[in-house]
Design a protein around this motif. Structure first.
Motif, PDB file in Angstrom:
ATOM      1  N   LYS A  65       0.625  -1.346   0.006  1.00  0.00           N
ATOM      2  CA  LYS A  65       0.143  -0.373  -0.303  1.00  0.00           C
ATOM      3  C   LYS A  65       0.973   1.430  -0.144  1.00  0.00           C
ATOM      4  O   LYS A  65       0.794   1.920  -0.675  1.00  0.00           O
ATOM      5  CB  LYS A  65      -1.043  -0.208   1.088  1.00  0.00           C
ATOM      6  N   GLY A  66       1.363   0.896   1.004  1.00  0.00           N
ATOM      7  CA  GLY A  66       2.621   2.664   1.012  1.00  0.00           C
ATOM      8  C   GLY A  66       3.522   3.067  -0.307  1.00  0.00           C
ATOM      9  O   GLY A  66       3.645   3.655  -0.518  1.00  0.00           O
ATOM     10  N   GLU A  67       4.192   1.883  -1.028  1.00  0.00           N
ATOM     11  CA  GLU A  67       4.853   1.835  -1.480  1.00  0.00           C
ATOM     12  C   GLU A  67       4.036   2.278  -2.969  1.00  0.00           C
ATOM     13  O   GLU A  67       4.466   3.126  -3.861  1.00  0.00           O
ATOM     14  CB  GLU A  67       4.988   0.675  -1.729  1.00  0.00           C
ATOM     15  N   LEU A  68       2.885   1.941  -2.992  1.00  0.00           N
ATOM     16  CA  LEU A  68       1.861   2.312  -4.628  1.00  0.00           C
ATOM     17  C   LEU A  68       1.890   3.807  -4.486  1.00  0.00           C
ATOM     18  O   LEU A  68       2.118   4.652  -5.577  1.00  0.00           O
ATOM     19  CB  LEU A  68       0.942   1.173  -4.674  1.00  0.00           C
ATOM     20  N   ARG A  71       4.785   6.197  -4.904  1.00  0.00           N
ATOM     21  CA  ARG A  71       4.802   6.299  -6.135  1.00  0.00           C
ATOM     22  C   ARG A  71       3.869   5.948  -7.099  1.00  0.00           C
ATOM     23  O   ARG A  71       4.018   6.679  -8.205  1.00  0.00           O
ATOM     24  CB  ARG A  71       5.554   4.433  -7.041  1.00  0.00           C
ATOM     25  N   ASN A  72       2.548   6.997  -6.479  1.00  0.00           N
ATOM     26  CA  ASN A  72       1.475   7.179  -7.533  1.00  0.00           C
ATOM     27  C   ASN A  72       1.355   6.524  -8.113  1.00  0.00           C
ATOM     28  O   ASN A  72       0.531   6.193  -9.706  1.00  0.00           O
ATOM     29  CB  ASN A  72       2.154   8.629  -7.948  1.00  0.00           C
ATOM     30  N   PRO A 220       9.984  -4.778 -24.028  1.00  0.00           N
ATOM     31  CA  PRO A 220      11.525  -4.230 -23.686  1.00  0.00           C
ATOM     32  C   PRO A 220      11.901  -2.698 -23.213  1.00  0.00           C
ATOM     33  O   PRO A 220      12.744  -2.594 -22.705  1.00  0.00           O
ATOM     34  CB  PRO A 220      12.638  -4.972 -24.362  1.00  0.00           C
ATOM     35  N   GLU A 221      11.789  -2.105 -24.309  1.00  0.00           N
ATOM     36  CA  GLU A 221      12.126  -0.634 -24.271  1.00  0.00           C
ATOM     37  C   GLU A 221      11.622   0.223 -22.651  1.00  0.00           C
ATOM     38  O   GLU A 221      12.142   1.085 -22.122  1.00  0.00           O
ATOM     39  CB  GLU A 221      11.681  -0.032 -25.145  1.00  0.00           C
ATOM     40  N   LEU A 222      10.580  -0.370 -22.423  1.00  0.00           N
ATOM     41  CA  LEU A 222      10.023  -0.589 -21.062  1.00  0.00           C
ATOM     42  C   LEU A 222      10.564  -1.066 -19.964  1.00  0.00           C
ATOM     43  O   LEU A 222       9.562  -0.496 -18.378  1.00  0.00           O
ATOM     44  CB  LEU A 222       8.683   0.227 -21.594  1.00  0.00           C
ATOM     45  N   GLY A 223      11.310  -1.832 -20.122  1.00  0.00           N
ATOM     46  CA  GLY A 223      11.174  -2.690 -19.294  1.00  0.00           C
ATOM     47  C   GLY A 223      10.518  -3.567 -19.082  1.00  0.00           C
ATOM     48  O   GLY A 223      10.730  -4.038 -17.317  1.00  0.00           O
ATOM     49  N   LEU A 224      10.083  -4.420 -19.748  1.00  0.00           N
ATOM     50  CA  LEU A 224       8.811  -5.157 -18.728  1.00  0.00           C
ATOM     51  C   LEU A 224       9.301  -6.424 -19.124  1.00  0.00           C
ATOM     52  O   LEU A 224       9.552  -6.344 -20.143  1.00  0.00           O
ATOM     53  CB  LEU A 224       7.396  -4.451 -19.308  1.00  0.00           C
ATOM     54  N   ALA A 236      10.436  -5.149  -7.682  1.00  0.00           N
ATOM     55  CA  ALA A 236      10.728  -3.683  -8.224  1.00  0.00           C
ATOM     56  C   ALA A 236       9.949  -3.117  -8.871  1.00  0.00           C
ATOM     57  O   ALA A 236      10.220  -2.975 -10.043  1.00  0.00           O
ATOM     58  CB  ALA A 236      11.804  -4.569  -9.730  1.00  0.00           C
ATOM     59  N   PRO A 237       9.520  -1.803  -7.624  1.00  0.00           N
ATOM     60  CA  PRO A 237       8.254  -1.105  -7.914  1.00  0.00           C
ATOM     61  C   PRO A 237       9.059   0.065  -8.997  1.00  0.00           C
ATOM     62  O   PRO A 237       8.184   0.686  -9.551  1.00  0.00           O
ATOM     63  CB  PRO A 237       8.627  -0.550  -6.382  1.00  0.00           C
ATOM     64  N   GLU A 238      10.217   0.357  -8.925  1.00  0.00           N
ATOM     65  CA  GLU A 238      11.092   1.804  -9.448  1.00  0.00           C
ATOM     66  C   GLU A 238      10.409   0.753 -10.916  1.00  0.00           C
ATOM     67  O   GLU A 238      10.706   2.330 -11.807  1.00  0.00           O
ATOM     68  CB  GLU A 238      12.366   1.750  -9.022  1.00  0.00           C
ATOM     69  N   SER A 239      10.795   0.025 -11.036  1.00  0.00           N
ATOM     70  CA  SER A 239      10.398  -0.512 -12.762  1.00  0.00           C
ATOM     71  C   SER A 239       9.227  -0.446 -13.566  1.00  0.00           C
ATOM     72  O   SER A 239       9.178   0.156 -14.593  1.00  0.00           O
ATOM     73  CB  SER A 239      10.474  -2.115 -12.954  1.00  0.00           C
ATOM     74  N   LEU A 240       7.943   0.028 -12.850  1.00  0.00           N
ATOM     75  CA  LEU A 240       6.899   0.623 -13.584  1.00  0.00           C
ATOM     76  C   LEU A 240       6.849   2.246 -12.600  1.00  0.00           C
ATOM     77  O   LEU A 240       5.448   2.798 -13.059  1.00  0.00           O
ATOM     78  CB  LEU A 240       5.708  -0.482 -12.589  1.00  0.00           C
ATOM     79  N   GLN A 241       7.682   2.824 -12.624  1.00  0.00           N
ATOM     80  CA  GLN A 241       7.966   3.594 -12.470  1.00  0.00           C
ATOM     81  C   GLN A 241       7.591   4.912 -13.616  1.00  0.00           C
ATOM     82  O   GLN A 241       6.663   6.020 -13.744  1.00  0.00           O
ATOM     83  CB  GLN A 241       8.582   4.277 -11.722  1.00  0.00           C
TER      84      GLN A 241
END
Ligand SMILES: O=P(O)(O)OC[C@H]1O[C@](O)(CO)[C@@H](O)[C@@H]1O
Length: 258
Positions: A65-68, A71-72, A220-224, A236-241
């Motif tokens: 919850k907090g991480e979401l 990171r908005n 791949p260009e979006l790191g998915l 890896a929460p930062e990977s969907l920032q």
């Protein structure tokens, strides 16, 4: 009941609600009624399943919850029944995301199909010239990304079965319908043919355009990665920032292919 992809929640057909597993949070569904979406349908007087679809916005595991929030980011899940809306398949209205106060961008959206067959339709603009128009067919496990600022809708491509998808979007979400409603819909209407397949009819309220159709691809260009979008966030929460901070991929969006 349908299974989810690495988030313990499932659709209950009998109650028309999502059920959440231990440590999973989520609201009661918001049911979108047929009367609320008529302005964007090919036949605004048509009959069809009602509600047309059911949405839960902001679902996840308690531990995230907090991480979401930090990171908005927000995960939603949407359930579409089988059936048809007149000659059209069951679908959403179509909208553009509002400009987010925190980023100054109209955020992209990351979809992941869980059950059934979906078509994500997207067009660059709702002005007279809709720009590029694309229809991407996606099956369970497939991901589709709608880039910043594009108008889009989600279609249940199979009139015989329910379709369920998850989406990751900006927590500061808002839907802008003006352009779509002013032209009586998006630039292309999906039509169910006699065999249950989809063909397309152009909306005469836009300048003529071409429709490109293809299947979902990897990004791949979006790191998915290959894992489910919720697991990717968990690992890896930062990977969907980029979903809430699209400027991170400003150069990618310039030549982005859905
Ligand atoms: O408001 P509309 O255009 O009918 O679409 C609503 C849908 O859009 C989504 O954001 C997916 O694009 C879902 O949350 C919801 O199902």
């Amino acid at each position: 009941m349908s299974s989810s992809r690495n988030l313990d929640l499932r659709w209950n057909e009998a109650t028309q609600k999502f059920e959440y597993g231990a440590n999973v949070f989520g609201p009661l569904p918001e049911h979108r009624r047929l009367d609320a979406i008529r302005a964007s349908l090919l036949d605004p007087q048509c009959s069809g399943p009602d509600p047309v679809y059911s949405i839960v916005m902001d679902v996840g595991r308690e531990e995230h919850k907090g991480e979401l929030e930090r990171r908005n980011l927000l995960f939603g899940v949407v359930s579409y029944p089988a059936g048809r809306l007149g000659r059209e398949p069951v679908r959403s209205q179509g909208h553009i995301h509002k400009i987010s106060a925190h980023s100054g961008w109209s955020a992209p959206e990351l979809f992941e199909i869980w059950d059934g067959t979906a078509i994500i339709y997207a067009q660059e603009s709702t002005s007279d010239d809709p720009g590029r128009c694309l229809a991407v067919t996606a099956l369970p496990g497939d991901r589709v990304v709608v880039p910043p600022g594009w108008a889009h809708c989600v279609i249940n491509a199979n009139p015989h079965e329910r379709m369920i998808f998850a989406a990751c979007c900006d927590r500061d979400y808002g839907f802008v319908y003006d352009g779509v409603r002013a032209r009586g819909g998006l630039a292309w209407f999906p039509i169910l043919d006699e065999n249950g397949g989809i063909r397309w009819e152009s909306n005469p309220r836009y300048r003529s355009s071409c429709l490109e159709e293809h299947k979902a691809r990897a990004y791949p260009e979006l790191g998915l990665s290959d894992t489910s979008i919720y697991d990717q966030f968990a690992q890896a929460p930062e990977s969907l920032q980029w979903v809430s901070e699209p400027s991170l991929f400003a150069t990618v969006w310039r030549s982005f292919e859905l």
